[in-house]
Design a protein around this motif. Structure first.
Motif, short mmCIF file in Angstrom:
data_model
loop_
_atom_site.label_atom_id
_atom_site.label_comp_id
_atom_site.label_asym_id
_atom_site.label_seq_id
_atom_site.Cartn_x
_atom_site.Cartn_y
_atom_site.Cartn_z
N MET A 1 63.81 1.89 -19.55
CA MET A 1 63.31 2.50 -18.35
C MET A 1 62.41 1.48 -17.65
SD MET A 1 61.24 5.77 -17.44
CE MET A 1 60.50 6.77 -18.05
N LYS A 2 62.56 1.39 -16.36
CA LYS A 2 61.79 0.44 -15.58
C LYS A 2 61.14 1.20 -14.43
CE LYS A 2 62.32 -4.06 -13.48
NZ LYS A 2 63.27 -5.10 -13.12
N VAL A 3 59.82 1.02 -14.30
CA VAL A 3 59.07 1.72 -13.26
C VAL A 3 58.40 0.66 -12.37
CG1 VAL A 3 57.17 3.28 -12.75
CG2 VAL A 3 58.63 3.68 -14.75
N THR A 4 58.52 0.80 -11.08
CA THR A 4 57.89 -0.10 -10.13
C THR A 4 56.95 0.69 -9.25
OG1 THR A 4 59.88 -1.48 -10.09
CG2 THR A 4 58.32 -1.77 -8.30
N ILE A 5 55.72 0.19 -9.14
CA ILE A 5 54.74 0.86 -8.30
C ILE A 5 54.29 -0.13 -7.24
CG2 ILE A 5 52.47 1.94 -8.22
CD1 ILE A 5 52.88 2.72 -11.15
N ASP A 6 54.39 0.24 -5.98
CA ASP A 6 53.91 -0.58 -4.88
C ASP A 6 52.65 0.05 -4.32
OD1 ASP A 6 55.96 -2.48 -4.95
OD2 ASP A 6 57.28 -1.20 -3.76
N ILE A 7 51.59 -0.73 -4.26
CA ILE A 7 50.32 -0.23 -3.72
C ILE A 7 50.03 -0.99 -2.43
CG2 ILE A 7 47.85 0.01 -4.14
CD1 ILE A 7 48.51 0.06 -7.13
N ASP A 8 49.80 -0.23 -1.39
CA ASP A 8 49.50 -0.82 -0.09
C ASP A 8 48.05 -0.48 0.26
OD1 ASP A 8 49.76 -2.08 2.34
OD2 ASP A 8 50.67 -0.35 3.33
N CYS A 9 47.18 -1.48 0.10
CA CYS A 9 45.78 -1.25 0.43
C CYS A 9 45.15 -2.57 0.87
CB CYS A 9 45.02 -0.66 -0.75
SG CYS A 9 44.86 -1.75 -2.16
N THR A 10 44.04 -2.45 1.53
CA THR A 10 43.31 -3.64 1.98
C THR A 10 42.47 -4.18 0.82
OG1 THR A 10 41.39 -2.39 2.70
CG2 THR A 10 43.17 -2.68 4.31
N PRO A 11 42.00 -5.42 0.91
CA PRO A 11 41.13 -5.95 -0.15
C PRO A 11 39.85 -5.12 -0.32
CG PRO A 11 41.96 -7.74 1.19
CD PRO A 11 42.39 -6.46 1.86
N ALA A 12 39.31 -4.60 0.78
CA ALA A 12 38.10 -3.77 0.68
C ALA A 12 38.40 -2.49 -0.09
CB ALA A 12 37.57 -3.45 2.07
N GLU A 13 39.55 -1.89 0.18
CA GLU A 13 39.93 -0.67 -0.54
C GLU A 13 40.15 -0.96 -2.03
OE1 GLU A 13 42.22 1.68 3.09
OE2 GLU A 13 43.37 0.39 1.74
N ALA A 14 40.76 -2.09 -2.34
CA ALA A 14 40.99 -2.45 -3.74
C ALA A 14 39.66 -2.68 -4.47
CB ALA A 14 41.86 -3.70 -3.82
N ARG A 15 38.71 -3.36 -3.80
CA ARG A 15 37.39 -3.57 -4.43
C ARG A 15 36.70 -2.24 -4.70
NH1 ARG A 15 37.08 -8.00 -0.99
NH2 ARG A 15 36.00 -6.80 0.62
N ALA A 16 36.76 -1.35 -3.73
CA ALA A 16 36.12 -0.03 -3.90
C ALA A 16 36.79 0.74 -5.03
CB ALA A 16 36.19 0.75 -2.60
N PHE A 17 38.10 0.69 -5.11
CA PHE A 17 38.83 1.41 -6.15
C PHE A 17 38.49 0.86 -7.54
CE2 PHE A 17 42.58 1.84 -8.90
CZ PHE A 17 42.69 3.21 -8.93
N LEU A 18 38.35 -0.47 -7.65
CA LEU A 18 38.05 -1.09 -8.94
C LEU A 18 36.56 -1.10 -9.26
CD1 LEU A 18 40.53 -4.08 -8.75
CD2 LEU A 18 40.78 -1.99 -10.11
N GLY A 19 35.73 -0.69 -8.30
CA GLY A 19 34.29 -0.62 -8.54
C GLY A 19 33.59 -1.96 -8.39
N LEU A 20 34.22 -2.88 -7.70
CA LEU A 20 33.61 -4.19 -7.50
C LEU A 20 32.64 -4.14 -6.31
CD1 LEU A 20 36.81 -6.37 -7.96
CD2 LEU A 20 34.98 -5.97 -9.60
N PRO A 21 31.60 -4.96 -6.33
CA PRO A 21 30.61 -4.91 -5.25
C PRO A 21 31.16 -5.55 -3.96
CG PRO A 21 30.07 -6.65 -6.77
CD PRO A 21 31.21 -5.90 -7.38
N ASP A 22 30.63 -5.10 -2.84
CA ASP A 22 30.98 -5.67 -1.55
C ASP A 22 30.02 -6.83 -1.29
OD1 ASP A 22 31.98 -6.18 0.94
OD2 ASP A 22 30.90 -4.55 1.91
N ILE A 23 30.55 -8.04 -1.33
CA ILE A 23 29.69 -9.22 -1.18
C ILE A 23 29.71 -9.78 0.24
CG2 ILE A 23 29.86 -9.85 -3.61
CD1 ILE A 23 31.94 -11.95 -2.73
N ALA A 24 30.32 -9.10 1.17
CA ALA A 24 30.42 -9.60 2.55
C ALA A 24 29.04 -9.84 3.17
CB ALA A 24 31.26 -8.66 3.39
N PRO A 25 28.06 -8.93 3.02
CA PRO A 25 26.74 -9.20 3.61
C PRO A 25 26.05 -10.43 2.99
CG PRO A 25 26.94 -6.87 3.09
CD PRO A 25 28.12 -7.56 2.49
#
Length: 80
Positions: A1-25
């Protein structure tokens, strides 16, 4: 069985989802500081300032080199 998942998100959304800090400021503040320091140092890069800074040391080193050569040449002519 082969499963493929495509995630379409921005880098900011990915950081927020993974709990990484926003270092832009922090990055913007750091870049502003770097820009200020570079502008201040560019004044020292003017040809006249560089010439005044480097010339005395260069002349002094050249004179020392000439003295070394002359002392070696004067010493090589002696017979022991």
């Amino acid at each position: 069985m082969k499963v493929t998942i495509d995630i379409d998100c921005t880098p900011a959304e990915a950081r927020a989802f993974l709990g990484l800090p926003d270092i832009a400021p922090m990055q913007a503040a750091l870049m502003d500081e770097i820009e200020k320091r570079m502008k201040a140092n560019l004044q020292a890069m003017e040809p006249e300032t560089l010439f005044k800074t480097w010339l005395p040391a260069t002349i002094q080193n050249w004179e020392q080199l000439q003295k070394l050569f002359w002392s070696q040449m004067a010493g090589s002519g002696r017979k022991e």
